[in-house]
Write a protein that holds these residues in place. Structure first.
Motif, mmCIF file in Angstrom:
data_model
loop_
_atom_site.group_PDB
_atom_site.id
_atom_site.type_symbol
_atom_site.label_atom_id
_atom_site.label_comp_id
_atom_site.label_asym_id
_atom_site.label_seq_id
_atom_site.Cartn_x
_atom_site.Cartn_y
_atom_site.Cartn_z
ATOM 1 N N VAL A 723 0.866 -1.126 -0.057
ATOM 2 C CA VAL A 723 0.033 -0.048 -0.007
ATOM 3 C C VAL A 723 0.966 1.241 -0.109
ATOM 4 O O VAL A 723 2.022 1.081 0.509
ATOM 5 C CB VAL A 723 -0.997 0.079 1.201
ATOM 6 N N LEU A 724 0.492 2.226 -0.695
ATOM 7 C CA LEU A 724 1.199 3.527 -0.572
ATOM 8 C C LEU A 724 0.608 4.412 0.208
ATOM 9 O O LEU A 724 -0.542 4.572 -0.019
ATOM 10 C CB LEU A 724 1.449 4.064 -2.186
ATOM 11 N N LEU A 725 1.354 4.827 1.298
ATOM 12 C CA LEU A 725 0.683 5.918 2.326
ATOM 13 C C LEU A 725 1.192 7.388 1.508
ATOM 14 O O LEU A 725 2.408 7.596 1.656
ATOM 15 C CB LEU A 725 1.316 5.609 3.454
ATOM 16 N N TRP A 726 0.224 8.053 1.136
ATOM 17 C CA TRP A 726 0.336 9.182 0.433
ATOM 18 C C TRP A 726 0.471 10.418 1.442
ATOM 19 O O TRP A 726 -0.520 10.516 2.083
ATOM 20 C CB TRP A 726 -0.423 9.651 -0.615
ATOM 21 N N ALA A 727 1.565 11.009 1.576
ATOM 22 C CA ALA A 727 1.794 12.016 2.797
ATOM 23 C C ALA A 727 1.434 13.195 2.165
ATOM 24 O O ALA A 727 2.292 13.880 1.415
ATOM 25 C CB ALA A 727 3.253 11.787 3.494
ATOM 26 N N ASP A 728 0.201 13.783 2.441
ATOM 27 C CA ASP A 728 0.052 15.235 2.093
ATOM 28 C C ASP A 728 0.790 16.139 2.663
ATOM 29 O O ASP A 728 1.335 15.943 3.559
ATOM 30 C CB ASP A 728 -1.826 15.441 2.158
ATOM 31 N N SER A 729 0.470 17.580 2.285
ATOM 32 C CA SER A 729 1.430 18.540 2.793
ATOM 33 C C SER A 729 1.080 18.795 4.460
ATOM 34 O O SER A 729 2.071 19.207 5.041
ATOM 35 C CB SER A 729 1.206 19.862 2.084
ATOM 36 N N PHE A 730 -0.043 18.556 4.764
ATOM 37 C CA PHE A 730 -0.401 18.867 6.491
ATOM 38 C C PHE A 730 0.184 17.692 7.114
ATOM 39 O O PHE A 730 0.852 17.777 8.234
ATOM 40 C CB PHE A 730 -1.933 18.847 6.664
ATOM 41 N N ASP A 752 2.789 -4.020 3.614
ATOM 42 C CA ASP A 752 3.990 -3.570 3.331
ATOM 43 C C ASP A 752 3.937 -2.019 3.032
ATOM 44 O O ASP A 752 3.146 -1.878 1.749
ATOM 45 C CB ASP A 752 4.988 -4.013 2.389
ATOM 46 N N VAL A 753 4.208 -1.117 3.736
ATOM 47 C CA VAL A 753 3.783 0.122 3.487
ATOM 48 C C VAL A 753 4.907 1.057 2.836
ATOM 49 O O VAL A 753 6.075 0.785 2.996
ATOM 50 C CB VAL A 753 3.470 1.083 4.782
ATOM 51 N N LEU A 754 4.400 1.522 1.557
ATOM 52 C CA LEU A 754 5.239 2.508 0.708
ATOM 53 C C LEU A 754 5.218 3.841 0.970
ATOM 54 O O LEU A 754 3.956 4.171 1.318
ATOM 55 C CB LEU A 754 5.114 2.101 -0.574
ATOM 56 N N THR A 755 6.126 4.632 0.791
ATOM 57 C CA THR A 755 5.816 5.972 0.649
ATOM 58 C C THR A 755 6.576 6.479 -0.591
ATOM 59 O O THR A 755 7.555 6.079 -1.241
ATOM 60 C CB THR A 755 6.486 6.796 1.701
ATOM 61 N N PRO A 795 -2.757 0.339 -3.857
ATOM 62 C CA PRO A 795 -3.695 1.070 -3.442
ATOM 63 C C PRO A 795 -3.205 2.296 -2.997
ATOM 64 O O PRO A 795 -1.979 1.882 -2.092
ATOM 65 C CB PRO A 795 -4.696 0.286 -2.547
ATOM 66 N N ILE A 796 -3.608 3.327 -3.100
ATOM 67 C CA ILE A 796 -2.984 4.766 -2.267
ATOM 68 C C ILE A 796 -4.000 5.026 -1.235
ATOM 69 O O ILE A 796 -5.234 5.243 -1.624
ATOM 70 C CB ILE A 796 -2.746 5.711 -3.437
ATOM 71 N N VAL A 797 -3.490 5.280 -0.185
ATOM 72 C CA VAL A 797 -4.217 5.648 1.125
ATOM 73 C C VAL A 797 -3.780 7.170 1.408
ATOM 74 O O VAL A 797 -2.544 7.295 1.486
ATOM 75 C CB VAL A 797 -3.858 4.852 2.216
ATOM 76 N N GLY A 798 -4.805 8.032 1.475
ATOM 77 C CA GLY A 798 -4.461 9.628 1.824
ATOM 78 C C GLY A 798 -5.134 9.572 3.330
ATOM 79 O O GLY A 798 -6.203 8.932 3.701
ATOM 80 N N LEU A 799 -4.603 10.608 4.274
ATOM 81 C CA LEU A 799 -4.953 10.758 5.379
ATOM 82 C C LEU A 799 -5.626 11.838 5.656
ATOM 83 O O LEU A 799 -6.558 12.206 6.424
ATOM 84 C CB LEU A 799 -3.734 10.591 6.310
ATOM 85 N N PHE A 828 -7.840 5.985 -1.775
ATOM 86 C CA PHE A 828 -8.710 5.341 -0.792
ATOM 87 C C PHE A 828 -8.520 6.200 0.778
ATOM 88 O O PHE A 828 -7.550 6.700 0.973
ATOM 89 C CB PHE A 828 -8.478 3.887 -0.354
ATOM 90 N N THR A 829 -9.620 6.410 1.548
ATOM 91 C CA THR A 829 -9.506 6.865 2.750
ATOM 92 C C THR A 829 -8.881 5.557 3.392
ATOM 93 O O THR A 829 -9.080 4.441 3.059
ATOM 94 C CB THR A 829 -10.772 7.246 3.369
ATOM 95 N N LEU A 830 -8.453 5.724 4.632
ATOM 96 C CA LEU A 830 -7.882 4.491 5.615
ATOM 97 C C LEU A 830 -9.118 3.595 5.784
ATOM 98 O O LEU A 830 -8.873 2.653 5.635
ATOM 99 C CB LEU A 830 -7.493 5.169 6.890
ATOM 100 N N SER A 831 -10.125 4.100 6.071
ATOM 101 C CA SER A 831 -11.397 3.227 6.650
ATOM 102 C C SER A 831 -11.640 2.494 5.204
ATOM 103 O O SER A 831 -12.204 1.354 5.326
ATOM 104 C CB SER A 831 -12.371 4.081 7.123
ATOM 105 N N GLU A 832 -11.757 3.069 4.172
ATOM 106 C CA GLU A 832 -12.042 2.281 2.803
ATOM 107 C C GLU A 832 -11.119 1.223 2.644
ATOM 108 O O GLU A 832 -11.663 -0.080 2.247
ATOM 109 C CB GLU A 832 -12.087 3.109 1.699
#
Length: 950
Positions: A723-730, A752-755, A795-799, A828-832
C-alpha cells in the motif's frame, strides 16, 4: 472574499437601484431592515420557478407592526408588494416588482402552543420544521408536510394551500387553518377564523358576492381534494360556515398579508409502516391507486425509476427498491404495529404490483422519504437538458390518474420534450420537471404552446391546473381553461373588494401576467466585464460551461434548511441566516452576473465577491444539493478570473501557498516555531499572512514525516500486499503523528507500507484561493508520481480528507488527462482500505465514548459510511456530528472571517464539546477540524489512524 486594502479591486456591492425613493419612504416610516442594493435585488429576483422579476426593494420586517407599516407604505406609494416565505415557490408566486417582503428572517417565532386545544399560534415566517420540533414529545404535529418542510414557512404554506406527502391523512393547509390575523392593502386589520363571527364591511361585502354566485361556486368549486387553482370559494358557502380563514389558503398573497396564523394540530401516530410497490411503468403505478385508498394510507406517493437512478449516482448506497420502473410509497400510520403489518399485507395483495418491500425501520424509511422529497431537484437532472418547473403541479381525480399520465406522456412526445412524473398520486397530484428548450430559438413559443395544451388536457379530465403549488405566474393566465367566465368574474370581484388598487402580488390569479412573460434564461458561457473568459476549470459535467453550471440551481432551497444528521450544507447560512450566504443566494447572484442586466461586470463584479465571501468551500452543496451545485468550485473559478495576472490579497500568497512555505521552513522548523511564540513576531506574522489576530498559528513539525518515517517502518517482506501511504502537505509538515500511526496500523493490518521518494502536493490551497494555473501544475506532478502505483494495482491511502478529495474530484477538473481519472479511482481513505482488507479487525474500544467530526470533504466528497462502519465495529459509543467545524482551511483564519467561523462551530461542534463527559475522545481526520478544536476549545483531537493503532 472582500478584498484587503492593498488589493486594487473595487468591491462595492452597495450600488443602488430604482427603489431608492421607496426605500427612503420605508425608512421614514420606521422600517429598519430595508435593502435596495443590487446585491439584494439579485438575491430576490427569482424563487424556485422559471420566472425572473427584479424587485426595487427588499424588506425584512422585524415585528408585526413593521409588516403593517410596509403594507401601508406600499399602498400609499402605489407600489406593488409581494410576500415571500422560504422563496421556494415553484409557480412564480414569490417574485415581483416594487417591494418584496422576506418574513423568514425575523418573523419566525412559535408564539404559543395549546396542547389541550390542539392549536399553535405562529408568526408568518415560522418554518414548518421549527414548529414540528417545538411539538416534539407532545404527541401532536402540524399535519401538512410538503417536501420542503425543512425550510418552508407556515404562512407560505397557507398562501399556496400546500399539502405535501401526507395530505391523505392530515389534509391541506386550508383544512388546518384555525385563524388568521390579516392586513389588507387598504390598511384594514382583520381577524378571521372558524370560531369567529367574521363581521365587518369587507367581509359583509364578501358574503354578498358569494350569495350572488352560489350556483357557480357549488358547481365549479371543491369538486375534489386537490382543486387548488383559483380562489377556493367553496369555503365561503353558507353550508361551510363562511370560513374566511380556510378561504384565504391558496390566495397567494393577492388579497391580504398574514401577520399571524393559528393552525390546528393532529395526533402523531406511534408507528408507521411503509410499503414500496413496483410497477412496469409510472402510469401502471397510478392505475393501482384506487385499489390502495380503501386501506386509509396517510400517504400514497409516486416516483419514477429515473429519479431514483439520479440519486443513486450521487449517493451510491441507497435502499433496495422492488422490481419496476414506477414506484408507489404507501405509508400506513397507527398505534398498533401488528394491525399496521396486517393492513400492509392487505395492501400488497390488492395493489397488483410486480414487486414490493415492507419498510419498518425508521432509519430506512427516512432514506426512502429523502429520495422522494428531493424529487424536484433530482428530476431536473434526469435528461440531457436541464428539466424545469412551469407545468409541475396538475391534479386530476385519483381514479383517472393512470389514463391522464398516458395522455400526458403523448403530449410530451408531441412537443419533443421530456419529463419524469412523480408526486402525490393518492391525491391525483402530479409533479414533473420538463426539459423546455427556453434558450433555443422559438423556445418560449414551445413553452407557451405546451402549457396551453396541458391545461386543456387536465381540464378535460376534470382536474386542476394546480394541486398545491398555486397558480402564480405559471398558470394564472390559463385559469379560463378550467373555470367559466362567471367564475373568473367572481375572482376579479373578490380581488377588487380586498385590494382595489392591485397592490398585492399583481399579475397573479386576477389580471394575470402572460405565462411566457419574464421567463429567466438558463445562461450560457462566462463573462468578465462583458467578454468571454478562458476557464481555469473544465466543468466537465456541464459541457465546459460555467453558466450552465451555476444554472443548475433551481431554487428548491434545501441549502437554507441547515444540515441534516449526516450532511453539511450550508454552514455560512446557518451562522448568518442571510440569503446572500446560502448556496441558493450565491447561485442567484452568479446567474445574474451571467445575465448581465442587473449585476454588471460579469463574475468579477463586487456583488459576486460579497456573495461568495463567506463561502467556506466546504463542498457540502456538491453532495447535499439535489441539483448538484458545487459552490466551492465556482468560487475557485471566480477568484481565478478576478486575480489572474493581478495582485492578490496577502492571504493568497501565504495561506494559499502554505505547502511551499512549509517546505522552505521545514529545515529550520524549530526556529520558526520559536519565533511564532514571541507575541510581537506572531502579531506581525499574522498581519503579513492576512490572519485574524485572534487566531493561533500552527506549529511546524520538528521533523517532517518523510524523515521521521525512515526510522519507523519495518523492512518490506516481499510477500505481503503493498500500500502506498501518500503524505499530503499537512501530514508531511505539520501533523506527522497521524502519518506515523497510519504506518504502524497498516503494517499491523498486513501491508508493506510504501511512501513516495519525494513529496507530491495536490495543490489544495492554490485551488481554494483560485490560483488555478499553479494548481494545475502541482496536480499534474502529483498524477505523474501516483499513477504508476495505480497502474501496478497498489492502493493509495490518503490521510487528509481535503487533499484526498482533490485527487478524487478536483484533479480531473484541472487537467484533461485520463490518468487523473484513474488516480481518482485508485485512492482510498484509511477506512475504505481497511474495510476491504481481509482479516482485519479493529481494536476493541468498548466503554470508550467517541465524538467524531467528519471533515466537510469527507462527508461531501469521499463519503463517511466506511468510517462509521469501522468505528461501530470497535464497540465504542460513537456520536457523529453533522455540519462543518467552521475553520475550513484558510477560511476561518483569514481576517474578517473569525466571527462567522466561531458561529459555525457553535452550531454543532462546540456544543458537543461542552456536553461531552470526561474522557470522551474527539476524532477528526481533518487538520482544519483538529486545529479548530484546539484553538476554540483546547481539545486535542486524534486522527482515525491514531485511534486504531493501539
Amino acid at each position: 472574499m472582500t478584498a484587503p486594502a492593498d488589493v486594487p479591486v473595487r468591491l462595492n456591492s452597495g450600488r443602488r437601484g430604482p427603489g431608492r425613493d421607496v426605500a427612503a419612504e420605508l425608512r421614514r416610516n420606521g422600517i429598519g431592515d430595508v435593502d435596495d442594493s443590487v446585491l439584494a435585488r439579485a438575491l430576490y429576483s427569482s424563487d424556485a420557478s422559471l420566472y425572473r422579476v427584479v424587485p426595487d426593494v427588499v424588506v425584512r420586517p422585524r415585528h408585526a407592526d413593521e409588516l403593517q407599516g410596509v403594507v401601508a407604505t406600499a399602498s400609499g406609494l402605489g407600489v406593488p408588494l409581494t410576500m415571500r416565505g422560504a422563496g421556494t415557490s415553484i409557480a412564480g408566486n414569490a417574485v415581483g416588482t416594487g417591494i418584496v417582503v422576506d418574513v423568514a428572517k425575523h418573523l419566525n417565532r412559535v408564539l404559543d402552543i395549546d396542547i389541550e386545544g390542539r392549536r399553535a399560534r405562529v408568526e408568518p415566517g415560522t418554518v414548518h420544521a421549527v414548529l414540528q420540533r417545538a411539538l416534539a414529545g407532545s404527541g401532536l404535529r402540524y399535519g401538512p408536510d410538503p417536501s420542503t418542510h425543512t425550510r418552508c414557512t407556515v404562512a407560505g404554506m397557507i398562501g399556496n394551500n400546500a399539502c405535501g406527502n401526507r395530505a391523505l391523512g392530515y389534509g391541506r393547509a386550508a383544512d388546518n387553518v384555525a385563524g388568521l390575523r390579516l392586513v389588507t392593502a387598504t390598511g384594514e386589520q382583520l381577524i378571521v377564523g372558524r370560531d369567529l363571527s367574521n363581521e365587518n364591511a369587507t367581509l359583509n361585502g364578501l358574503r354578498e358576492l358569494v350569495g350572488g354566485g352560489l350556483s357557480t361556486i357549488r358547481t365549479e368549486f371543491g369538486r375534489f381534494g386537490r382543486q387548488v387553482s383559483g380562489y377556493s370559494l367553496e369555503h365561503l358557502l353558507p353550508e361551510r360556515g363562511f370560513d374566511v380563514a380556510s378561504f384565504m389558503a391558496g390566495t397567494e398573497g393577492t388579497l391580504a398579508v398574514i401577520t399571524e396564523a393559528t393552525v390546528d394540530l393532529v395526533p402523531d401516530a406511534a408507528h408507521r409502516h411503509v410499503v414500496v410497490l413496483g410497477y412496469p411503468t409510472i402510469a401502471d403505478a397510478a392505475d393501482a391507486v384506487p385499489s390502495i385508498l380503501p386501506f386509509n394510507p396517510v400517504a400514497c406517493e409516486g416516483l419514477g425509476a429515473r429519479i431514483v437512478d439520479v440519486y443513486r449516482v450521487k449517493h451510491q448506497a441507497i435502499p433496495e427498491y422492488p422490481e419496476g420502473k414506477g414506484f408507489l410509497y404507501v405509508e400506513l400510520a397507527g398505534e398498533d404495529a401488528g394491525e399496521l403489518a396486517a393492513r400492509a399485507e392487505a395492501v400488497v395483495v390488492a395493489a397488483g404490483a410486480i414487486g414490493f418491500r415492507h419498510v419498518t425501520s425508521p432509519i430506512e424509511q427516512a432514506v426512502f422519504w429523502r429520495i422522494r422529497e428531493e424529487g424536484a431537484g433530482l428530476a431536473s437532472r434526469v435528461w440531457d437538458r436541464p428539466a424545469l418547473a412551469g407545468w409541475e403541479d396538475a391534479a386530476v381525480p385519483p381514479e383517472r390518474l393512470g389514463d391522464y399520465l398516458r395522455d400526458f406522456e403523448r403530449l410530451l412526445a408531441d412537443h419533443e420534450v421530456h419529463g419524469e412524473p412523480f408526486g402525490h398520486f393518492g391525491d391525483g397530484c402530479v409533479h414533473v420537471r420538463i426539459d423546455f428548450p427556453l434558450d433555443d430559438e422559438g423556445g418560449h413559443r414551445i413553452y407557451r404552446d405546451f402549457v396551453t395544451e396541458a391545461a386543456g388536457l387536465v381540464a378535460s379530465y376534470g382536474g386542476s391546473l394546480s394541486g398545491e403549488h398555486g397558480d402564480g405566474r405559471a398558470r394564472s393566465e390559463l385559469l379560463p381553461s378550467m373555470y367559466s367566465p362567471d367564475a373568473i368574474a367572481l375572482f376579479g370581484q373578490v380581488k377588487r373588494l380586498f385590494d382595489p388598487d392591485d397592490i398585492l402580488n399583481p399579475g397573479v390569479l386576477v389580471r394575470p401576467a402572460a405565462v411566457d412573460a419574464d421567463l429567466r434564461t438558463l445562461g450560457r458561457g462566462v463573462v468578465t466585464a462583458g467578454h468571454p473568459a478562458e476557464l481555469g476549470l473544465r466543468f466537465a459535467h456541464d459541457d465546459a460551461d460555467f453558466g450552465a453550471a451555476v444554472h443548475r440551481c433551481t431554487g428548491v432551497g434545501k441549502c437554507i434548511a441547515g444540515p441534516g444528521p449526516t450532511s453539511v450544507m450550508c454552514p455560512s447560512f446557518v451562522a448568518t441566516r442571510n440569503e446572500k450566504d446560502s448556496t441558493r443566494g450565491r447561485a442567484r447572484v452568479l446567474q445574474e452576473a451571467i445575465d448581465g442586466r442587473l449585476v454588471r461586470g460579469g463574475i468579477v463584479a463586487p456583488e459576486v465577491h460579497e456573495a461568495l465571501d463567506l463561502c467556506l468551500s466546504c463542498k457540502g452543496c456538491a453532495s447535499d444539493c439535489p441539483t448538484g451545485i458545487d459552490m466551492a468550485t465556482y468560487k475557485s473559478e471566480v477568484l481565478n478570473q478576478t486575480y489572474r495576472g493581478r495582485r492578490r490579497p496577502r492571504s493568497h500568497y501565504i495561506l494559499g501557498r502554505l505547502p511551499f512555505w512549509a517546505r522552505l521552513t521545514s529545515p529550520v522548523a524549530w526556529l520558526a516555531n520559536l519565533s511564532l511564540r514571541v507575541p510581537g513576531l506572531a502579531h506581525i506574522a499574522r498581519w503579513v499572512a492576512g490572519v485574524d489576530q485572534r487566531r493561533s498559528l500552527p506549529m511546524f513539525a520538528a521533523k517532517r514525516f518523510s524523515k521521521a518515517v525512515r526510522g519507523l517502518r519495518l523492512a518490506a517482506s516481499g510477500t505481503r500486499p503493498q500500500v502506498l501511504l501518500w503524505a499530503d502537505s499537512f501530514t508531511e509538515y505539520f501533523s506527522t503523528s497521524g502519518g506515523l500511526a497510519a504506518v504502524r496500523l497498516l503494517e499491523q493490518a498486513g501491508y508493506d507500507v510504501l511512501t513516495l521518494p519525494r513529496s507530491a502536493c495536490c495543490g489544495l490551497t492554490w485551488i481554494t484561493t483560485g490560483q488555478l494555473d499553479e494548481a494545475r501544475g502541482l496536480v499534474r506532478k502529483a498524477v505523474d508520481q501516483l499513477h504508476p502505483y495505480v497502474l501496478a494495482g497498489v492502493p493509495i491511502v490518503g490521510l487528509e480528507p481535503s487533499c484526498l478529495a482533490v485527487l478524487r474530484t478536483d484533479a480531473p477538473e484541472l487537467i484533461a488527462d485520463p490518468r487523473a481519472a484513474e488516480v481518482a479511482g485508485g485512492v482510498f481513505t484509511l477506512s475504505e482500505l481497511l474495510a476491504r482488507t481481509e482479516g482485519y479487525e479493529p481494536p476493541d474500544l468498548s466503554g470508550m465514548s467517541i465524538v467524531v467530526q467528519p471533515h466537510c470533504h469527507q462527508a461531501s466528497v469521499l463519503g463517511f459510511e466506511a468510517d462509521m462502519a469501522l468505528l461501530n465495529r470497535t464497540g465504542a459509543a460513537v456520536k457523529r456530528l453533522s455540519g462543518c467545524c467552521g475553520l475550513a482551511g484558510n477560511f476561518g483564519v483569514e481576517k474578517g472571517h473569525y466571527d462567522v467561523s466561531v458561529a459555525v462551530a457553535e452550531s454543532q461542534l462546540l456544543p458537543a464539546v461542552r456536553e461531552a463527559s470526561p474522557g470522551t475522545v474527539f476524532l477528526a481526520d481533518g487538520f482544519s477540524c483538529r486545529t479548530q478544536l484546539d484553538d476554540l476549545a483546547d481539545v486535542s483531537a486524534v486522527h482515525l489512524a491514531e485511534l486504531l493503532a493501539t
